[in-house]
Design a protein around this motif. Structure first.
Motif, PDB file in Angstrom:
ATOM      1  N   SER A 253       1.126  -1.289   0.247  1.00 43.20           N
ATOM      2  CA  SER A 253       0.084   0.229  -0.151  1.00 43.20           C
ATOM      3  C   SER A 253       0.510   1.230  -0.101  1.00 43.20           C
ATOM      4  CB  SER A 253      -0.873   0.041   1.069  1.00 43.20           C
ATOM      5  OG  SER A 253      -1.817  -0.890   0.928  1.00 43.20           O
ATOM      6  N   ILE A 254       1.413   1.027   0.569  1.00 46.37           N
ATOM      7  CA  ILE A 254       2.812   2.519   0.991  1.00 46.37           C
ATOM      8  C   ILE A 254       3.684   2.953  -0.351  1.00 46.37           C
ATOM      9  CG2 ILE A 254       5.011   3.508   2.148  1.00 46.37           C
ATOM     10  CD1 ILE A 254       3.565   2.132   4.604  1.00 46.37           C
ATOM     11  N   ASP A 255       3.623   1.071  -0.542  1.00 45.45           N
ATOM     12  CA  ASP A 255       4.574   1.589  -2.046  1.00 45.45           C
ATOM     13  C   ASP A 255       3.783   2.299  -2.987  1.00 45.45           C
ATOM     14  OD1 ASP A 255       6.716   1.324  -4.125  1.00 45.45           O
ATOM     15  OD2 ASP A 255       6.582  -1.198  -3.574  1.00 45.45           O
ATOM     16  N   ARG A 256       2.867   1.613  -2.598  1.00 43.28           N
ATOM     17  CA  ARG A 256       1.584   1.839  -4.568  1.00 43.28           C
ATOM     18  C   ARG A 256       1.348   3.174  -4.558  1.00 43.28           C
ATOM     19  NH1 ARG A 256      -3.714  -1.080  -4.310  1.00 43.28           N
ATOM     20  NH2 ARG A 256      -4.008   0.211  -5.971  1.00 43.28           N
ATOM     21  N   ILE A 257       1.369   4.687  -2.886  1.00 44.30           N
ATOM     22  CA  ILE A 257       1.194   5.410  -2.777  1.00 44.30           C
ATOM     23  C   ILE A 257       1.908   6.130  -3.556  1.00 44.30           C
ATOM     24  CG2 ILE A 257       0.845   7.423  -0.962  1.00 44.30           C
ATOM     25  CD1 ILE A 257      -0.571   5.215   0.299  1.00 44.30           C
ATOM     26  N   LEU A 258       3.704   5.840  -3.219  1.00 44.57           N
ATOM     27  CA  LEU A 258       5.086   6.652  -3.355  1.00 44.57           C
ATOM     28  C   LEU A 258       5.050   6.547  -4.945  1.00 44.57           C
ATOM     29  CD1 LEU A 258       7.200   5.095  -0.225  1.00 44.57           C
ATOM     30  CD2 LEU A 258       6.026   7.894  -0.596  1.00 44.57           C
ATOM     31  N   ARG A 259       4.513   5.054  -5.749  1.00 36.38           N
ATOM     32  CA  ARG A 259       4.896   5.133  -6.937  1.00 36.38           C
ATOM     33  C   ARG A 259       3.790   5.953  -7.449  1.00 36.38           C
ATOM     34  NH1 ARG A 259       7.176   0.366  -8.694  1.00 36.38           N
ATOM     35  NH2 ARG A 259       8.271  -0.859  -7.604  1.00 36.38           N
ATOM     36  N   LEU A 260       2.636   6.256  -6.978  1.00 34.13           N
ATOM     37  CA  LEU A 260       1.292   6.948  -8.016  1.00 34.13           C
ATOM     38  C   LEU A 260       1.951   8.502  -7.542  1.00 34.13           C
ATOM     39  CD1 LEU A 260      -1.866   5.416  -6.716  1.00 34.13           C
ATOM     40  CD2 LEU A 260      -1.104   5.718  -9.083  1.00 34.13           C
ATOM     41  N   VAL A 261       1.766   8.861  -6.338  1.00 33.55           N
ATOM     42  CA  VAL A 261       2.718  10.491  -6.023  1.00 33.55           C
ATOM     43  C   VAL A 261       3.735  10.867  -7.069  1.00 33.55           C
ATOM     44  CG1 VAL A 261       3.212  11.842  -4.755  1.00 33.55           C
ATOM     45  CG2 VAL A 261       1.471  10.850  -3.939  1.00 33.55           C
ATOM     46  N   ALA A 262       4.232  10.122  -7.577  1.00 31.76           N
ATOM     47  CA  ALA A 262       6.030  10.037  -7.772  1.00 31.76           C
ATOM     48  C   ALA A 262       5.872   9.596  -9.220  1.00 31.76           C
ATOM     49  CB  ALA A 262       7.255   9.061  -7.718  1.00 31.76           C
ATOM     50  N   GLY A 263       4.832   8.994  -9.872  1.00 28.70           N
ATOM     51  CA  GLY A 263       4.685   8.744 -10.821  1.00 28.70           C
ATOM     52  C   GLY A 263       4.025   9.748 -12.546  1.00 28.70           C
ATOM     53  N   ALA A 264       3.175  10.353 -10.841  1.00 29.87           N
ATOM     54  CA  ALA A 264       2.564  11.841 -11.226  1.00 29.87           C
ATOM     55  C   ALA A 264       3.106  12.459 -11.419  1.00 29.87           C
ATOM     56  CB  ALA A 264       1.199  11.846 -10.936  1.00 29.87           C
TER      57      ALA A 264
ATOM     58  N   ALA B 215       1.847   0.687  -9.932  1.00 31.53           N
ATOM     59  CA  ALA B 215       1.447   1.317  -8.778  1.00 31.53           C
ATOM     60  C   ALA B 215      -0.187   0.654  -9.149  1.00 31.53           C
ATOM     61  CB  ALA B 215       1.439   2.040  -8.406  1.00 31.53           C
ATOM     62  N   LEU B 216      -0.862   0.792 -10.118  1.00 31.21           N
ATOM     63  CA  LEU B 216      -2.700   0.436 -10.368  1.00 31.21           C
ATOM     64  C   LEU B 216      -2.299  -1.209 -10.890  1.00 31.21           C
ATOM     65  CD1 LEU B 216      -3.274   2.702 -12.910  1.00 31.21           C
ATOM     66  CD2 LEU B 216      -3.508   2.322 -11.194  1.00 31.21           C
ATOM     67  N   ILE B 217      -1.001  -2.148 -10.760  1.00 30.51           N
ATOM     68  CA  ILE B 217      -1.340  -3.549 -11.111  1.00 30.51           C
ATOM     69  C   ILE B 217      -0.295  -4.401 -10.234  1.00 30.51           C
ATOM     70  CG2 ILE B 217      -1.736  -3.616 -13.938  1.00 30.51           C
ATOM     71  CD1 ILE B 217       1.702  -4.600 -13.982  1.00 30.51           C
ATOM     72  N   LYS B 218      -0.522  -3.783  -8.826  1.00 29.01           N
ATOM     73  CA  LYS B 218       0.210  -4.083  -8.161  1.00 29.01           C
ATOM     74  C   LYS B 218       1.125  -4.916  -8.181  1.00 29.01           C
ATOM     75  CE  LYS B 218      -3.954  -4.071  -5.461  1.00 29.01           C
ATOM     76  NZ  LYS B 218      -5.556  -4.501  -4.754  1.00 29.01           N
TER      77      LYS B 218
ATOM     78  N   VAL C 268      11.160  10.459 -22.394  1.00 29.46           N
ATOM     79  CA  VAL C 268      12.178   9.760 -20.939  1.00 29.46           C
ATOM     80  C   VAL C 268      11.208   9.929 -19.785  1.00 29.46           C
ATOM     81  CG1 VAL C 268      14.153   9.289 -19.331  1.00 29.46           C
ATOM     82  CG2 VAL C 268      13.886   9.719 -21.619  1.00 29.46           C
ATOM     83  N   ALA C 269      10.894  10.908 -19.530  1.00 26.74           N
ATOM     84  CA  ALA C 269      10.202  11.567 -18.075  1.00 26.74           C
ATOM     85  C   ALA C 269       8.300  11.141 -18.331  1.00 26.74           C
ATOM     86  CB  ALA C 269      10.097  12.919 -17.977  1.00 26.74           C
ATOM     87  N   ILE C 270       7.737  11.490 -19.578  1.00 25.24           N
ATOM     88  CA  ILE C 270       6.627  10.428 -19.489  1.00 25.24           C
ATOM     89  C   ILE C 270       6.193   8.937 -19.225  1.00 25.24           C
ATOM     90  CG2 ILE C 270       4.142  10.400 -20.329  1.00 25.24           C
ATOM     91  CD1 ILE C 270       5.256  13.013 -21.369  1.00 25.24           C
ATOM     92  N   ALA C 271       7.302   9.127 -20.155  1.00 27.86           N
ATOM     93  CA  ALA C 271       7.555   6.971 -19.682  1.00 27.86           C
ATOM     94  C   ALA C 271       8.275   5.969 -18.812  1.00 27.86           C
ATOM     95  CB  ALA C 271       8.009   7.351 -20.684  1.00 27.86           C
ATOM     96  N   ALA C 272       8.813   7.324 -17.923  1.00 32.32           N
ATOM     97  CA  ALA C 272       9.195   6.325 -16.168  1.00 32.32           C
ATOM     98  C   ALA C 272       8.321   6.551 -15.515  1.00 32.32           C
ATOM     99  CB  ALA C 272      10.421   7.442 -16.022  1.00 32.32           C
ATOM    100  N   GLY C 273       7.663   7.486 -15.385  1.00 35.18           N
ATOM    101  CA  GLY C 273       6.238   8.068 -15.110  1.00 35.18           C
ATOM    102  C   GLY C 273       4.868   6.832 -14.883  1.00 35.18           C
ATOM    103  N   SER C 274       4.410   6.994 -16.322  1.00 31.53           N
ATOM    104  CA  SER C 274       4.258   5.598 -16.535  1.00 31.53           C
ATOM    105  C   SER C 274       4.467   4.535 -15.997  1.00 31.53           C
ATOM    106  CB  SER C 274       4.047   5.375 -18.408  1.00 31.53           C
ATOM    107  OG  SER C 274       3.347   7.157 -19.248  1.00 31.53           O
ATOM    108  N   VAL C 275       5.470   4.569 -16.476  1.00 25.98           N
ATOM    109  CA  VAL C 275       5.668   2.555 -15.437  1.00 25.98           C
ATOM    110  C   VAL C 275       5.068   2.968 -14.119  1.00 25.98           C
ATOM    111  CG1 VAL C 275       7.298   1.310 -15.281  1.00 25.98           C
ATOM    112  CG2 VAL C 275       7.353   2.245 -17.455  1.00 25.98           C
ATOM    113  N   PHE C 276       5.893   3.804 -13.368  1.00 25.95           N
ATOM    114  CA  PHE C 276       5.266   4.428 -12.025  1.00 25.95           C
ATOM    115  C   PHE C 276       3.885   3.754 -11.354  1.00 25.95           C
ATOM    116  CE2 PHE C 276       9.438   6.016 -11.439  1.00 25.95           C
ATOM    117  CZ  PHE C 276      10.220   5.573 -10.495  1.00 25.95           C
TER     118      PHE C 276
END
Length: 69
Positions: free
Chosen positions: A7-18, A48-51, A36-44
């Motif tokens: 859960s915490i990892d997912r939240i951090l990934r969503l915030v950092a990715g966004a 997070a969404l697929i866990k 590159v930034a958009i691609a990396a953020g999209s991966v994060f």
């Protein structure tokens, strides 16, 4: 494919990715780095969404709390 992102990892990934996606779209970086930034953020955001993070099994990491088989 078992969940390995907690859960915490997912939240951090969503915030950092966004934030990284927003930085890429705002043009705060030079042209090729925007993509590159958009691609990396999209991966994060996607991981997070697929866990599931494909690198975690390779590195023997599991932040989900459940024991992975």
């Amino acid at each position: 494919m078992k969940a390995n992102v907690g859960s915490i990892d997912r939240i951090l990934r969503l915030v950092a990715g966004a934030a990284v996606i927003a930085l890429g779209y705002m043009g705060g970086l030079e042209s090729p780095w925007n993509v590159v930034a958009i691609a990396a953020g999209s991966v994060f955001v996607l991981t997070a969404l697929i866990k599931f993070c494909p690198l975690y099994p390779i590195l023997s990491i599991n932040t989900c709390g459940k024991k992975a088989d």
